[in-house]
Design a protein around this motif. Structure first.
Motif, mmCIF file in Angstrom:
data_model
loop_
_atom_site.group_PDB
_atom_site.id
_atom_site.type_symbol
_atom_site.label_atom_id
_atom_site.label_comp_id
_atom_site.label_asym_id
_atom_site.label_seq_id
_atom_site.Cartn_x
_atom_site.Cartn_y
_atom_site.Cartn_z
ATOM 1 N N GLU A 243 -1.669 -2.698 2.785
ATOM 2 C CA GLU A 243 -1.498 -4.139 2.994
ATOM 3 C C GLU A 243 -0.837 -4.374 4.349
ATOM 4 N N ASP A 244 -1.117 -3.452 5.288
ATOM 5 C CA ASP A 244 -0.397 -3.454 6.563
ATOM 6 C C ASP A 244 -0.627 -4.716 7.393
ATOM 7 N N LEU A 245 -1.839 -5.237 7.339
ATOM 8 C CA LEU A 245 -2.109 -6.425 8.155
ATOM 9 C C LEU A 245 -1.292 -7.622 7.644
ATOM 10 N N ALA A 246 -1.170 -7.732 6.330
ATOM 11 C CA ALA A 246 -0.367 -8.829 5.757
ATOM 12 C C ALA A 246 1.116 -8.605 6.063
ATOM 13 N N LEU A 247 1.578 -7.357 5.914
ATOM 14 C CA LEU A 247 2.994 -7.058 6.168
ATOM 15 C C LEU A 247 3.352 -7.275 7.633
ATOM 16 N N CYS A 248 2.398 -7.032 8.533
ATOM 17 C CA CYS A 248 2.654 -7.195 9.974
ATOM 18 C C CYS A 248 2.172 -8.568 10.475
ATOM 19 N N CYS B 57 -7.489 1.776 -0.266
ATOM 20 C CA CYS B 57 -8.049 0.589 -0.902
ATOM 21 C C CYS B 57 -7.146 -0.587 -0.570
ATOM 22 N N MET B 58 -7.741 -1.696 -0.159
ATOM 23 C CA MET B 58 -6.899 -2.812 0.258
ATOM 24 C C MET B 58 -6.177 -3.441 -0.927
ATOM 25 N N HIS B 59 -4.985 -3.916 -0.685
ATOM 26 C CA HIS B 59 -4.275 -4.743 -1.654
ATOM 27 C C HIS B 59 -4.659 -6.185 -1.330
ATOM 28 N N GLY B 60 -4.914 -6.974 -2.369
ATOM 29 C CA GLY B 60 -5.411 -8.336 -2.155
ATOM 30 C C GLY B 60 -4.470 -9.272 -1.409
ATOM 31 N N SER B 61 -3.142 -9.023 -1.460
ATOM 32 C CA SER B 61 -2.155 -9.899 -0.803
ATOM 33 C C SER B 61 -2.553 -11.368 -0.953
ATOM 34 N N SER B 62 -2.649 -11.836 -2.224
ATOM 35 C CA SER B 62 -3.257 -13.134 -2.494
ATOM 36 C C SER B 62 -2.554 -14.306 -1.826
ATOM 37 N N THR B 63 -1.265 -14.169 -1.510
ATOM 38 C CA THR B 63 -0.579 -15.317 -0.926
ATOM 39 C C THR B 63 -0.513 -15.230 0.597
ATOM 40 N N ILE C 126 -1.967 -1.212 12.591
ATOM 41 C CA ILE C 126 -2.590 0.114 12.672
ATOM 42 C C ILE C 126 -1.520 1.208 12.719
ATOM 43 N N ALA C 127 -0.462 0.956 13.509
ATOM 44 C CA ALA C 127 0.622 1.939 13.588
ATOM 45 C C ALA C 127 1.278 2.109 12.225
ATOM 46 N N SER C 128 1.489 0.994 11.532
ATOM 47 C CA SER C 128 2.116 1.030 10.218
ATOM 48 C C SER C 128 1.195 1.726 9.200
ATOM 49 N N PHE C 129 -0.107 1.446 9.278
ATOM 50 C CA PHE C 129 -1.085 2.080 8.390
ATOM 51 C C PHE C 129 -1.031 3.598 8.542
ATOM 52 N N LYS C 130 -1.010 4.033 9.816
ATOM 53 C CA LYS C 130 -0.997 5.468 10.110
ATOM 54 C C LYS C 130 0.257 6.139 9.533
ATOM 55 N N GLU C 131 1.377 5.479 9.767
ATOM 56 C CA GLU C 131 2.648 6.027 9.307
ATOM 57 C C GLU C 131 2.678 6.116 7.770
ATOM 58 N N ASN C 132 2.227 5.048 7.107
ATOM 59 C CA ASN C 132 2.251 5.036 5.644
ATOM 60 C C ASN C 132 1.274 6.046 5.043
ATOM 61 N N LEU C 133 0.119 6.190 5.693
ATOM 62 C CA LEU C 133 -0.863 7.169 5.234
ATOM 63 C C LEU C 133 -0.272 8.578 5.330
ATOM 64 N N ASP D 20 -6.393 -11.064 5.569
ATOM 65 C CA ASP D 20 -7.196 -10.188 4.733
ATOM 66 C C ASP D 20 -7.016 -8.769 5.270
ATOM 67 N N ASN D 21 -6.427 -7.904 4.439
ATOM 68 C CA ASN D 21 -6.090 -6.551 4.908
ATOM 69 C C ASN D 21 -7.292 -5.741 5.390
ATOM 70 N N ARG D 22 -8.468 -6.097 4.915
ATOM 71 C CA ARG D 22 -9.671 -5.360 5.327
ATOM 72 C C ARG D 22 -10.030 -5.555 6.790
ATOM 73 N N LEU D 23 -9.465 -6.616 7.419
ATOM 74 C CA LEU D 23 -9.800 -6.864 8.828
ATOM 75 C C LEU D 23 -9.272 -5.756 9.735
#
Ligand code: ZN
Length: 268
Positions: free
Chosen positions: A97-102, A130-136, A110-117, A140-143
């Motif tokens: 859910e890195d895009l929503a968190l950032c 797999c993306m988390h929906g981050s509904s609120t 991307i940096a956060s995704f890499k680190e978490n992976l 969209d994390n898939r971007l």
């Protein structure tokens, strides 16, 4: 009988086994999608990591392997639980859910995704995300995949990107019902199947009649529980959450209020 308990889950797995289906992890499935009578059991561990462990133990007893996607937030990310689920022979993936968190900042995301992976790879050679929906969140994390590819990170699959849902029947327990899709914000796929189920027993009946599709990807969250108190508590919460989600779609003020409540919940 109450639905969405571990007993109901056991009856579902047994019904698939009686009908001759094989369970495969998501990684196995993306590597070899042509398998016949296949169930890919995907668990998004959004929260209640302990419940995930109970499910994982039950699956191990029943002789099946599933795929558990963990989030980086502490409600999901329990090193002890992750370690034990790996020991039980299941696949681990990253529920990102890195895009929503950032807040939409692609470079930071991307940096956060890499680190978490890399973090999750300390426990398991993670090949699936797999993306988390981050509904609120408005992001969209898939971007994340607009300018990047899975293989850049040594990954082989992402359920929302790597599966042809015209060929794979998708089922999700969102909102404590198999037909609760109207409550989902982003966890939606287009599917060509005309089947509709509400309860787990209806799926079991369909399997017994031999009318269930050959290949299925099932998303089961980790809210399934045999503990009555937790079961009633969670059903009540889901009931209000679903109401809020529907109202938030129609009313911006309620949408913002709901967003704040979710934010506070995950910060606690
Ligand atoms: Zn999620």
């Amino acid at each position: 009988m109450r639905d969405f308990t571990l007993d109901a889950y056991r009856s579902l797995v047994l019904a698939f086994q009686r009908a001759g289906y094989q369970f495969h992890t998501f990684e196995e499935f993306v590597s070899c999608p042509a398998m016949n009578k296949t169930v890919v059991m995907r668990h998004d561990v959004d929260e209640l990591a302990r419940n995930a462990l109970k499910m994982a133990k039950l699956e191990n007893k029943l002789g099946i392997s599933a795929t558990y996607f963990f989030r980086i937030v502490k409600q999901s990310n329990s090193p002890e639980v992750i370690g034990q689920i790996v020991q039980l022979g299941h696949e681990i993936g990253y529920h990102y859910e890195d895009l929503a968190l950032c807040e939409g900042d692609e470079r930071r995301a991307i940096a956060s995704f890499k680190e978490n992976l890399e973090y999750f790879r300390k426990y398991y050679p993670v090949k699936s995300v797999c993306m988390h929906g981050s509904s609120t969140s408005k992001y969209d994390n898939r971007l994340l995949w607009k300018n990047h590819t899975l293989s850049e990170f040594g990954l082989v699959g992402e359920p929302y990107l790597s599966v042809d849902f015209e060929k794979v029947y998708y089922l999700t327990d969102t909102g404590y019902a198999w037909d609760g899709g109207k409550y989902a914000t982003r966890d939606i796929v287009k599917s060509g199947y005309g089947l509709k189920f509400h309860s787990t027993q209806q799926i079991v009946n369909c399997l017994e009649k031999g009318e269930f599709p050959n290949t299925t990807l099932i998303l089961a969250h980790t809210l399934w529980t045999n503990n009555s108190l937790q079961w009633y508590g969670l059903h009540l919460r889901e009931f209000f959450r679903n109401r809020m989600k529907l109202m938030a779609k129609k009313n911006k003020g309620i949408g913002r209020l709901y967003g704040k409540m979710v934010e506070l919940y995950w910060k606690q």
